[in-house]
Motif scaffolding. Structure first.
Motif, PDB file in Angstrom:
ATOM      1  N   GLN A 284       0.941  -1.102  -0.101  1.00 19.45           N
ATOM      2  CA  GLN A 284      -0.025  -0.057   0.011  1.00 19.45           C
ATOM      3  C   GLN A 284       0.845   1.075   0.112  1.00 19.45           C
ATOM      4  N   VAL A 285       0.658   2.267  -0.728  1.00 17.72           N
ATOM      5  CA  VAL A 285       0.865   3.473  -0.871  1.00 17.72           C
ATOM      6  C   VAL A 285       0.469   4.502   0.021  1.00 17.72           C
ATOM      7  N   ASP A 286       1.085   5.030   1.142  1.00 21.26           N
ATOM      8  CA  ASP A 286       0.428   5.813   2.089  1.00 21.26           C
ATOM      9  C   ASP A 286       0.647   7.511   1.839  1.00 21.26           C
ATOM     10  N   SER A 287       1.678   7.772   1.075  1.00 18.67           N
ATOM     11  CA  SER A 287       2.173   9.153   1.031  1.00 18.67           C
ATOM     12  C   SER A 287       2.322   9.316  -0.399  1.00 18.67           C
ATOM     13  N   VAL A 288       2.148  10.667  -0.923  1.00 19.86           N
ATOM     14  CA  VAL A 288       2.557  11.048  -2.276  1.00 19.86           C
ATOM     15  C   VAL A 288       2.738  12.337  -2.110  1.00 19.86           C
ATOM     16  N   LEU A 289       3.956  12.778  -2.876  1.00 21.49           N
ATOM     17  CA  LEU A 289       4.063  14.417  -2.894  1.00 21.49           C
ATOM     18  C   LEU A 289       4.758  14.744  -4.433  1.00 21.49           C
ATOM     19  N   LEU A 290       4.169  15.702  -5.087  1.00 26.44           N
ATOM     20  CA  LEU A 290       4.600  16.295  -6.197  1.00 26.44           C
ATOM     21  C   LEU A 290       5.577  17.204  -6.010  1.00 26.44           C
ATOM     22  N   ILE A 291       6.773  17.171  -6.594  1.00 26.40           N
ATOM     23  CA  ILE A 291       7.658  18.102  -6.426  1.00 26.40           C
ATOM     24  C   ILE A 291       8.085  18.709  -7.567  1.00 26.40           C
ATOM     25  N   GLY A 292       9.277  19.870  -7.421  1.00 26.96           N
ATOM     26  CA  GLY A 292       9.897  20.256  -8.659  1.00 26.96           C
ATOM     27  C   GLY A 292       9.079  21.613  -9.250  1.00 26.96           C
ATOM     28  N   GLY A 293       7.950  22.081  -8.453  1.00 26.03           N
ATOM     29  CA  GLY A 293       7.435  23.173  -8.658  1.00 26.03           C
ATOM     30  C   GLY A 293       6.695  23.091  -9.735  1.00 26.03           C
ATOM     31  N   SER A 296       5.994  17.936 -12.155  1.00 28.13           N
ATOM     32  CA  SER A 296       6.839  16.979 -13.052  1.00 28.13           C
ATOM     33  C   SER A 296       7.451  15.721 -12.332  1.00 28.13           C
ATOM     34  N   VAL A 297       7.652  15.913 -11.069  1.00 25.10           N
ATOM     35  CA  VAL A 297       8.336  14.580 -10.444  1.00 25.10           C
ATOM     36  C   VAL A 297       7.437  14.363  -9.332  1.00 25.10           C
ATOM     37  N   CYS A 298       7.196  13.077  -9.163  1.00 29.55           N
ATOM     38  CA  CYS A 298       6.250  12.729  -7.843  1.00 29.55           C
ATOM     39  C   CYS A 298       7.215  11.528  -6.980  1.00 29.55           C
ATOM     40  N   ALA A 299       6.937  11.827  -5.847  1.00 27.86           N
ATOM     41  CA  ALA A 299       7.734  10.812  -4.763  1.00 27.86           C
ATOM     42  C   ALA A 299       6.357   9.997  -4.196  1.00 27.86           C
ATOM     43  N   THR A 300       6.912   8.858  -4.040  1.00 28.04           N
ATOM     44  CA  THR A 300       5.911   8.025  -3.228  1.00 28.04           C
ATOM     45  C   THR A 300       6.347   7.200  -2.191  1.00 28.04           C
ATOM     46  N   GLY A 301       5.719   7.111  -1.292  1.00 26.75           N
ATOM     47  CA  GLY A 301       6.154   6.139   0.039  1.00 26.75           C
ATOM     48  C   GLY A 301       5.250   5.182   0.335  1.00 26.75           C
ATOM     49  N   ASN A 311       9.311  10.282 -13.041  1.00 22.51           N
ATOM     50  CA  ASN A 311       9.297  11.329 -14.023  1.00 22.51           C
ATOM     51  C   ASN A 311       7.974  11.504 -14.572  1.00 22.51           C
ATOM     52  N   LEU A 312       7.072  12.448 -14.326  1.00 28.47           N
ATOM     53  CA  LEU A 312       5.750  12.461 -14.975  1.00 28.47           C
ATOM     54  C   LEU A 312       5.791  12.834 -16.375  1.00 28.47           C
ATOM     55  N   GLN A 313       6.916  13.546 -16.886  1.00 24.99           N
ATOM     56  CA  GLN A 313       7.062  13.934 -18.263  1.00 24.99           C
ATOM     57  C   GLN A 313       7.419  12.883 -19.157  1.00 24.99           C
ATOM     58  N   ALA A 314       7.860  11.747 -18.694  1.00 22.39           N
ATOM     59  CA  ALA A 314       8.279  10.619 -19.387  1.00 22.39           C
ATOM     60  C   ALA A 314       6.871   9.773 -20.026  1.00 22.39           C
ATOM     61  N   ASP A 315       7.134   9.051 -21.035  1.00 23.52           N
ATOM     62  CA  ASP A 315       6.135   8.104 -21.292  1.00 23.52           C
ATOM     63  C   ASP A 315       5.805   7.250 -20.334  1.00 23.52           C
ATOM     64  N   SER A 316       4.568   6.334 -20.380  1.00 24.41           N
ATOM     65  CA  SER A 316       4.073   5.776 -19.195  1.00 24.41           C
ATOM     66  C   SER A 316       4.916   4.655 -18.753  1.00 24.41           C
ATOM     67  N   SER A 317       5.831   4.364 -19.839  1.00 24.04           N
ATOM     68  CA  SER A 317       6.536   2.776 -19.517  1.00 24.04           C
ATOM     69  C   SER A 317       7.684   3.076 -18.986  1.00 24.04           C
ATOM     70  N   HIS A 318       8.336   4.572 -18.801  1.00 24.56           N
ATOM     71  CA  HIS A 318       9.601   4.874 -18.439  1.00 24.56           C
ATOM     72  C   HIS A 318       9.684   5.847 -17.397  1.00 24.56           C
TER      73      HIS A 318
END
Length: 569
Positions: A284-293, A296-301, A311-318
């Motif tokens: 289970q993923v309990d924490s999520v945080l968008l960073i970079g302003g 464009s970048v997402c951190a998950t805990g 990297n949210l700007q990449a294609d879905s497989s990468h």
């Protein structure tokens, strides 16, 4: 520029011709509403009262716009009313290029109050409290964008029946009963685990009590208990690695080729798209945080003990860039990762292994330090001068990550686990399972407000002097400072049937999520106006919002990213 003037003149005059038949009715209705509100003592409805009571006046610098002098010869209130039907970005960016007089339309607060009233309706109030510092253009632009994007989503999302809508003769049917049991089991399992971790849990109010008036004042100025502990800060050698905040970086796999922008179709595409981050976590993923302003970048805990960067700007497989790990460690933490916070290029992660770890995203995710706490870390807040951690052992610990011995002090305002934490340069706001919310004045070094609710807050958002919190009964609460005193403004039922696990509030938007498997998007008026409800197959654990991007974490080990389509940017 001549063509721009002609276009705007025709547009405004066209709107005037279309709206003139209803101008008098709307203004008179608004004036009557304001008068009735004044007689009934409801002076808090600032949009309705101020917008409807604007005085007729001549437009400034009308001679500076000879091409639109016919329009500007109208009473200024009529001009602002007509302009309120233009898109907000047009009033902000285009009208000032036409002439000086029309540039004043966007500076007139009445223009935006009329627009807000049109967006939220006459029954709601916005803002909830008097605010001279409210950025009306930004708030209205955000509201319009929210409505445009999420109304389209609401039209295509298939909504399953709500559990409470399936009641027949006061009893749930089989499917609804199973869903209610799943939600109850989720909360019971979490409570049992917290007890195992050493958190003493107070009795929870009965469901019927959660709907009562939720405020009972305690001591307004209890002196905080200050403790100086000897926790040490462990540094690692710098690792000058790749910059993980750069969209093209993909960790050890190298650079990602940017996804090509698809060609525009004849009909406009939906404003938002949903991308699911798969094959990342195994729990289970309990924490999520968008960073970079820019979202464009997402951190998950996760409960798999790892923190991952995407990297949210990449294609879905990468999209998976990196899994954060210290030197010689297999996982990010040795316990569940429950909270994330960031400040500049540094990311802080808090775990049930009683540590807070710092990661340098400009240096390839190198571990910059480990802060050892005395209990599991349940919430974090990261400011330029201090890192705050709330723990299961009732404490709020203040750290200076730059110091060799980082612990500055420990505040003890609560009698049970601290679940919510937010701060700025003036205040530290915390909420606990003891059902209390405390505002600590950093300069005076004491608590200036303490309130006990009938149901404890599980999530919180703080900005612009307003606190929005969600409790375990599904209710939202709003607190604010008025005339130098913190007050509980209101509480709202927005339709959540279980605890609110995440909340984000900005001047023109409000997002909430719950363990009832839903995410809701609202306009932050009083009461909130719900635009869209997204339904998940499992309970939703948290959300993060940045630059129009929404990240949602759930129990199914996945994270959904709602973002503007690239050809809609």
């Amino acid at each position: 520029m001549q063509s721009a003037k002609e276009v705007m003149s025709v547009a405004l005059m066209g709107m005037y011709n279309a709206a003139s038949a209803m101008d008098d009715a709307r203004i008179n209705k608004g004036a009557a509403t304001a008068k009735d509100g004044e007689q009934s003592g409801q002076s808090h409805d600032f949009v309705n009262s101020e917008a409807a009571s604007a005085e007729l006046q001549s437009p400034p610098n009308a001679a500076a716009c000879p091409e639109v002098s016919g329009l500007l010869s109208l009473p200024w209130e009529m001009v602002t009313h007509i302009a309120s039907h233009l898109p907000a970005h047009c009033v902000i960016s285009v009208l000032p290029k036409v002439c000086d007089a029309l540039s004043n339309v966007g500076k007139d607060k009445t223009t935006w109050q009329l627009r807000a009233r049109r967006l939220i309706g006459t029954e709601a109030s916005f803002p909830l409290r008097p605010r001279e510092d409210l950025d009306w253009p930004f708030a209205c632009l955000e509201m319009e964008t929210l409505i445009t994007r999420w109304t389209k989503v609401a039209q295509v999302v298939t909504k399953e029946p709500r559990a409470d809508a399936d009641l027949q003769n006061g009893q749930p049917d089989g499917a609804a009963l199973m869903e209610l049991e799943r939600m109850a089991a989720y909360d019971d399992d979490e409570g049992a685990f917290l007890e195992e971790m050493g958190a003493q849990l107070p009795p929870v109010a009965h469901e019927a009590q959660l709907r009562e008036v939720p405020e009972g004042r305690l001591d307004d100025n209890p002196q905080p208990m200050i403790e100086e502990d000897g926790a040490r800060f462990l540094f690692d050698h710098p690792d000058h690695g790749q910059d993980l905040l750069q969209p093209g970086f993909r960790g050890n796999a190298g650079l990602v080729e940017k996804e090509r922008q698809p060609p525009r179709s004849a009909s406009p595409p939906p404003a938002l798209e949903c991308v699911t981050l798969l094959s990342g976590h195994i729990a289970q993923v309990d924490s999520v945080l968008l960073i970079g302003g820019q979202g464009s970048v997402c951190a998950t805990g996760s409960r798999d003990r790892d923190v991952k960067l995407w990297n949210l700007q990449a294609d879905s497989s990468h999209m998976l860039m990196h899994t954060l790990r210290g030197q010689g460690h297999f996982n990010t933490h040795q316990g569940w990762v429950w909270s994330l916070a960031s400040q500049g290029p540094l990311l802080a992660s808090g775990g049930f292994d009683s540590t807070v770890k710092l990661w340098d995203l400009r240096a390839g995710g190198a571990e910059r330090g480990v802060i050892r706490t005395q209990a599991a870390v349940t919430c974090l807040s990261y400011l330029p001068d201090v890192l705050l951690a709330g723990t299961l052992n009732e404490k709020i610990q203040m750290y200076d990550p730059r110091a060799g011995v980082p612990l500055v002090r420990t505040l003890r305002h609560h009698s049970y686990a601290v679940f919510c934490l937010a701060a700025d340069d003036k205040y530290i706001i915390s909420a606990s399972r003891d059902r209390s919310l405390v505002v600590h004045d950093r300069r005076a070094d004491k608590s200036v407000y303490k309130v006990r609710l009938r149901s404890y807050l599980y999530s919180m958002s703080y900005s612009d002097g307003e606190i929005w919190g969600g409790d375990i009964g599904g209710m939202l609460h709003c607190f604010s400072m008025q005339q130098g005193v913190w007050k509980h403004l209101a509480h709202f039922d927005v339709g959540h049937t279980a605890k609110v696990t995440g909340i984000h509030k900005s001047p023109g938007s409000l997002y909430t999520c719950s363990s009832d498997f839903t995410v809701k998007v609202h306009i932050p008026c009083g009461p909130p106006k719900t635009i869209c409800t997204l339904r998940h197959q499992e309970g939703v654990c948290g959300l993060s919002v940045e630059a129009g991007v929404l990240a949602v974490a759930s129990r199914d080990m996945c994270v959904d990213i709602w973002r503007p389509k690239k050809n809609d940017l």
